[in-house]
Scaffold this active site. Sequence first.
Site, mmCIF file in Angstrom:
data_model
loop_
_atom_site.group_PDB
_atom_site.id
_atom_site.type_symbol
_atom_site.label_atom_id
_atom_site.label_comp_id
_atom_site.label_asym_id
_atom_site.label_seq_id
_atom_site.Cartn_x
_atom_site.Cartn_y
_atom_site.Cartn_z
ATOM 1 N N ASP A 127 0.873 -1.187 0.000
ATOM 2 C CA ASP A 127 0.000 0.000 0.000
ATOM 3 C C ASP A 127 0.901 1.226 0.000
ATOM 4 O OD1 ASP A 127 -2.357 1.720 0.368
ATOM 5 O OD2 ASP A 127 -3.338 -0.147 0.948
ATOM 6 N N HIS B 139 -2.876 3.066 -4.705
ATOM 7 C CA HIS B 139 -2.215 2.679 -3.443
ATOM 8 C C HIS B 139 -0.797 2.173 -3.712
ATOM 9 C CE1 HIS B 139 -5.610 3.473 -0.853
ATOM 10 N NE2 HIS B 139 -6.407 2.789 -1.643
ATOM 11 N N ASP C 190 -8.683 -0.846 -6.017
ATOM 12 C CA ASP C 190 -9.557 0.168 -5.403
ATOM 13 C C ASP C 190 -8.917 1.548 -5.446
ATOM 14 O OD1 ASP C 190 -7.584 -0.841 -3.613
ATOM 15 O OD2 ASP C 190 -8.585 0.171 -1.949
ATOM 16 N N GLU C 191 -9.766 2.555 -5.332
ATOM 17 C CA GLU C 191 -9.384 3.930 -5.048
ATOM 18 C C GLU C 191 -8.165 4.402 -5.855
ATOM 19 O OE1 GLU C 191 -10.927 4.492 -0.522
ATOM 20 O OE2 GLU C 191 -9.011 3.498 -0.692
ATOM 21 N N TRP D 281 -16.758 -4.100 -1.630
ATOM 22 C CA TRP D 281 -16.532 -3.410 -0.352
ATOM 23 C C TRP D 281 -17.339 -2.139 -0.194
ATOM 24 C CZ3 TRP D 281 -14.136 1.427 0.646
ATOM 25 C CH2 TRP D 281 -13.612 2.089 -0.471
ATOM 26 N N TYR E 21 -16.347 -4.058 7.992
ATOM 27 C CA TYR E 21 -15.145 -3.262 8.262
ATOM 28 C C TYR E 21 -14.898 -3.193 9.766
ATOM 29 C CZ TYR E 21 -13.594 -2.051 3.628
ATOM 30 O OH TYR E 21 -13.049 -2.134 2.377
ATOM 31 N N PHE E 22 -14.005 -4.061 10.196
ATOM 32 C CA PHE E 22 -13.756 -4.196 11.627
ATOM 33 C C PHE E 22 -12.765 -3.140 12.134
ATOM 34 C CE2 PHE E 22 -15.080 -8.910 12.447
ATOM 35 C CZ PHE E 22 -16.297 -8.660 11.845
ATOM 36 N N ASP E 23 -12.431 -2.169 11.260
ATOM 37 C CA ASP E 23 -11.687 -1.008 11.769
ATOM 38 C C ASP E 23 -12.668 0.060 12.250
ATOM 39 O OD1 ASP E 23 -12.477 -0.675 9.091
ATOM 40 O OD2 ASP E 23 -10.821 0.675 8.616
ATOM 41 N N TRP F 67 -8.425 -3.097 8.445
ATOM 42 C CA TRP F 67 -7.496 -2.072 7.964
ATOM 43 C C TRP F 67 -6.818 -1.495 9.202
ATOM 44 C CZ3 TRP F 67 -6.759 -2.220 2.953
ATOM 45 C CH2 TRP F 67 -7.776 -2.721 2.141
ATOM 46 N N THR F 68 -5.550 -1.126 9.063
ATOM 47 C CA THR F 68 -4.796 -0.882 10.304
ATOM 48 C C THR F 68 -4.234 0.529 10.438
ATOM 49 O OG1 THR F 68 -2.800 -1.789 9.292
ATOM 50 C CG2 THR F 68 -4.186 -3.324 10.526
ATOM 51 N N GLU F 69 -4.806 1.507 9.742
ATOM 52 C CA GLU F 69 -4.339 2.885 9.965
ATOM 53 C C GLU F 69 -4.329 3.204 11.455
ATOM 54 O OE1 GLU F 69 -6.585 2.002 7.699
ATOM 55 O OE2 GLU F 69 -6.549 3.321 5.933
HETATM 56 C C1 ACM Z 1 -10.924 -0.398 0.491
HETATM 57 O O1 ACM Z 1 -11.413 -0.322 1.634
HETATM 58 N N1 ACM Z 1 -10.359 0.659 -0.062
HETATM 59 C C2 ACM Z 1 -10.949 -1.636 -0.262
#
Ligand code: ACM
Length: 734
Positions: free
Chosen positions: A180, A253, A315-316, A382, A407-409, A456-458
């Site tokens: 990423d 990313h 993505d994105e 997603w 989304y477990f974040d 996701w781990t931000e």
């Molecule tokens: C994502 O959450 N951008 C796949």
Amino acid sequence: MKITLAGLLFIFTTQLSAQHSLVFPEPSNVEQTTDKFVFNGRLTVDRTKIPEDLFPYLQQLFGRQSIHLEPAASKDASIHLQQIQTFVYSEGYQLEVTNSGIDIKYSSYQSLCNAFQTLNQLIQNPKELAGIHISDQPAYAYRGVHLDCSRHYFTILELRKFIDQMAKLKFNRFHWHLTDDQGWRIEIKKYPKLTSVGAWRDSTLIGHFSKQPAEWDRSKYGGYYTQEEAKDLVAYARIRGIEIIPEIEMPGHASAAIAAYPELSCTEKQIPVVGTWGVFDDVFCSQEKTRSFLKDVLDEIIEIFPSKVIHIGGDECPKVNWEKCPKCQSIMEQNNLKTSHELQSFFIRDIEKHVNAKGRTIIGWDEILEGGLAPNAQVMSWQGMEGGIAAAKLKHQVVMTPTSYCYFDYYQSGHPSEPLAIGGYLPLEKVYQFDPVKGLEDEYKRYILGAQANLWTEYLPNIQAVEYNAFPRLVAMAEILWNKGKVPYADFVEALSGNYLQQLRNDGVRFSTSFLDPKLEIRPNQTGVNYGLIKPVEDVVFSVNNEIVTGISIERTDQVREQRYLIHSNIGDQELRVCDYTFISHLALGKPVSFATKPHEKYDHNGSLGLTDGVVGKKPWKGNEWLGFNNDTVQFTLDLEALTSFGKLQIETLNDPGSWIYRPERFVIQLSKDGKKFKTAKKSNLNGDLILLTKKMKARYIKVTIFNKELIPQGQTGAGFTPWTFINEIILTK
Ligand code: ACM
Ligand code: ZN
């Protein structure tokens, strides 16, 4: 005679109980019997019938329960194994405990693993086992967990422990997010700078992305996995019945890779490995040279990871650089591509061709639908269920991971003690309501392979934070994917708090008990409101100042008054939570609001009292308390139920662009005595976060209209989508 699992199903004479058994996820068919098998801490099995790698793992698994699992001749073994090749469900198994031992019928490696995981959880004491007949198979073939190891790095030992927990819950896919913007984490021998440069960043954002001014931790941060380490983890997971699916992000990313090799981008400018969160314009150029690089990378990835499916991200991906890049523009011209979405599709199709030629399949986030889906690609949906539904209708295979359930974040509670998260609100109960095939006609349901929880781990800087966010929500996800959540939620949480939490404690896994918080049920009355305290589990008792309480009453006041309560949740003499609630009393407390624009179902708290419930949303936003609207214009009317004098009206708004939430641009406040004729009291741009009216006024009805930007600006995360408008309590005072 052909034997199928269906043919082998036990005939049940007893009614299936709705209550959860000891096993998580709940097996599809369970019958308790009066038999008892006494084994005194020692179980034996014919190890020649167990794959070589599996036996030491099983010994270790049962060893944690103080059970010695030992080899024995087939006729003497206490666990009798019988392989049945013709089970319909490749992961299904049957398990019987009788007075004379344990019988397991299985078909595949997976099914044998599943049977042993069930047996392991059935053992409540190391001496004897109660009689039981279990016949079991999963509802979905793909039961996944995703972990982002780019934003934060976790050691192989930490990943092993995490995979152990996945195996217990019968998850069978680990989606390993390896690249990423903030770090490239897998060794690629042909491109050593990907890890010597791309795996390290020189700063990391402190606090939430939306906080201004930003603060930085300036220490060097990073790490990567060697190919040997990755192969070892693949083997470790395989032994536990889990396949690892690697993800190499493209075309977006890509900052970490571009920091290592700037020539991979359109501008070829040197950039750093990114230390903040979001979406970045520096993406892989679509030119041949970059695609060749990615194919080389994938060649090495394919050698490390035997999974049938390889995740290519997708993505994105902002297209601003592509639109200015002569190389990208010339590819569009040569290939008659009209839009940058079509260019992305061209890019992904080219990569797919390469991956397919190696006998593998690609999977990508649902943006790979834009500009046309590659012919054989699977889709990971997603942004919602819609992408997955569209792909299923095109007869492509789909894994569902919609943010709202997976989304477990996101925050799992709005409690003040909750650690900082990205935003969103996904409590345990909501995970348990997930239906991966909702909205699909029967003929397309078979394209939904299953679903996946994404971590996701931000905002998850270490493995303890990952565990806290994962558990117990992963237990709920496992139930959904194995048995579609067939046990009522109340019975599930009862069993969870009585049994599975202890297993997590024994394994040294962090978890949240926020699902034991009281749920507030707001009831307006003559003088204000009463908050009924709803129990999540029957055995729980709530108390305030050592007195048992079932509800809290707050009176309306003409000036703001804060009232704080510490609510203790006990089961028996065990205190599980202390919840700190602050209620704000004011003139509009408990008064109804009618919405011309409905709050979005995800952020609609307390219906018509959502803006007058005395519960004031906090900053940073914890995914609840605030009302959220996915509209550029929002309108609602407060009814004070009698002509009322007031001097100040205040509504707070939220600004959190990283979560697609934007502060509104302007507002209009109108007043009325009869609800028919309204007079404008204020029309203004927003200065700061507050919608504010300070003037002595008298009205029964107050209508508020709020205007936001039409679309999220280019270059921001969520560009082109409608921004969210989030508002807080209508605080009205004299
Ligand atoms: C994502 O959450 N951008 C796949
Ligand atoms: Zn380019």
